[in-house]
Scaffold this active site. Structure first.
Site, PDB file in Angstrom:
ATOM      1  CE  LYS A 151      -4.284   1.153   2.384  1.00 45.53           C
ATOM      2  NZ  LYS A 151      -5.014   0.959   3.642  1.00 45.53           N
TER       3      LYS A 151
HETATM    4  C1  E4P Z   1      -8.163   2.155   3.560  1.00 45.56           C
HETATM    5  O1  E4P Z   1      -7.623   1.128   3.181  1.00 45.56           O
HETATM    6  C2  E4P Z   1      -8.043   2.724   4.897  1.00 45.56           C
HETATM    7  O2  E4P Z   1      -7.423   1.787   5.738  1.00 45.56           O
HETATM    8  C3  E4P Z   1      -9.351   3.029   5.568  1.00 45.56           C
HETATM    9  O3  E4P Z   1     -10.454   2.601   4.813  1.00 45.56           O
HETATM   10  C4  E4P Z   1      -9.439   4.393   6.149  1.00 45.56           C
HETATM   11  O4  E4P Z   1     -10.686   4.528   6.784  1.00 45.56           O
HETATM   12  P1  E4P Z   1     -11.023   5.662   7.867  1.00 45.56           P
HETATM   13  O5  E4P Z   1     -11.336   6.919   7.144  1.00 45.56           O
HETATM   14  O6  E4P Z   1     -12.213   5.119   8.587  1.00 45.56           O
HETATM   15  O7  E4P Z   1      -9.805   5.790   8.738  1.00 45.56           O
END
Ligand code: E4P
Length: 216
Positions: free
Chosen positions: A87
């Site tokens: 990522k």
């Molecule tokens: C994406 O892969 C992120 O880990 C995640 O969806 C972020 O979500 P949040 O806005 O609830 O922190």
């Protein structure tokens, strides 16, 4: 649409996996910190444990922001397990790193995407997944789901193969709307996945069936 769970919590990952509908897991530094994972070895061991629990793509995020270090970090993450997807944040060096990973057979998830322009760049660099953050867009009074539809349209018109991974999901309705808008994947907290089960008429109907079953 594939279902990923968005957590580093092994108990929650196991609960979702036991439903038989889980296709993968996404994590991020905040989610890993929440479960108390600290230090390079512990982080790698945690990703390995997730990979052994779930058969599917597991996103592991780089912690650096410059090209050379991201590449080194990503190579190490990808070596943990064949299902690891590296990522990478949507920044200039991130795009360069995604292109490098693409050219070297390492799959990527471009994270922190908030616009169609960013999604085009991620696809051009060859990202396996692009992660538009629906909930965070909604939080700032814009329509996150509109972005999913816009990216879907662009990717279809242009023939981009990058999969749209609807992220920052806050509730069950977000999952339904992401499916409607053509997301390839939805990564969700456990509560939102379980929220899909809920309907009062199901509970009322089942109670009546169980009551009547006693008369059979
Ligand atoms: C994406 O892969 C992120 O880990 C995640 O969806 C972020 O979500 P949040 O806005 O609830 O922190």
């Amino acid at each position: 649409m594939k279902f990923f769970i968005d957590t580093g919590n092994l108990t929650q990952i196991k609960e979702a996996n036991d439903l038989g509908i889980l296709d993968g897991v996404t994590t991020n530094p905040s989610l890993m910190a929440q479960v108390g994972v600290k230090g390079e070895e512990a982080i790698a061991a945690h990703y390995k444990a997730i990979c052994e629990l779930v058969e599917g793509d597991i996103s592991a995020e780089v912690l650096s922001t410059d090209f050379a270090t991201m590449v080194e970090e990503g190579k190490k993450l990808a070596a943990i397990h064949k299902n690891i997807v590296v990522k990478v944040p949507m920044i200039k060096d991130g795009i360069k790193a995604i292109k490098w990973f693409t050219d070297n057979g390492i799959r990527t998830n471009c994270t922190l995407v908030f616009s169609a322009g960013q999604a085009i760049l991620a696809a051009k660099a060859g990202a396996t997944y692009v992660s538009p953050f629906i909930g965070r867009i909604d939080d700032s009074s814009w329509d996150g789901m509109e972005l999913i539809g816009q990216i879907r349209h662009i990717y279809d018109v242009q023939g981009f193969q990058t999969q749209i991974l609807a992220a920052s999901i806050r509730n069950a309705l977000h999952i339904v709307k992401a499916a409607e808008a053509g997301a390839d994947v939805c990564t969700c907290p456990l509560d939102s996945i379980l929220g899909l089960l809920k309907h009062p008429l199901t509970d009322i109907g089942l109670a009546k069936f169980l009551e009547d079953a006693k008369k059979m």
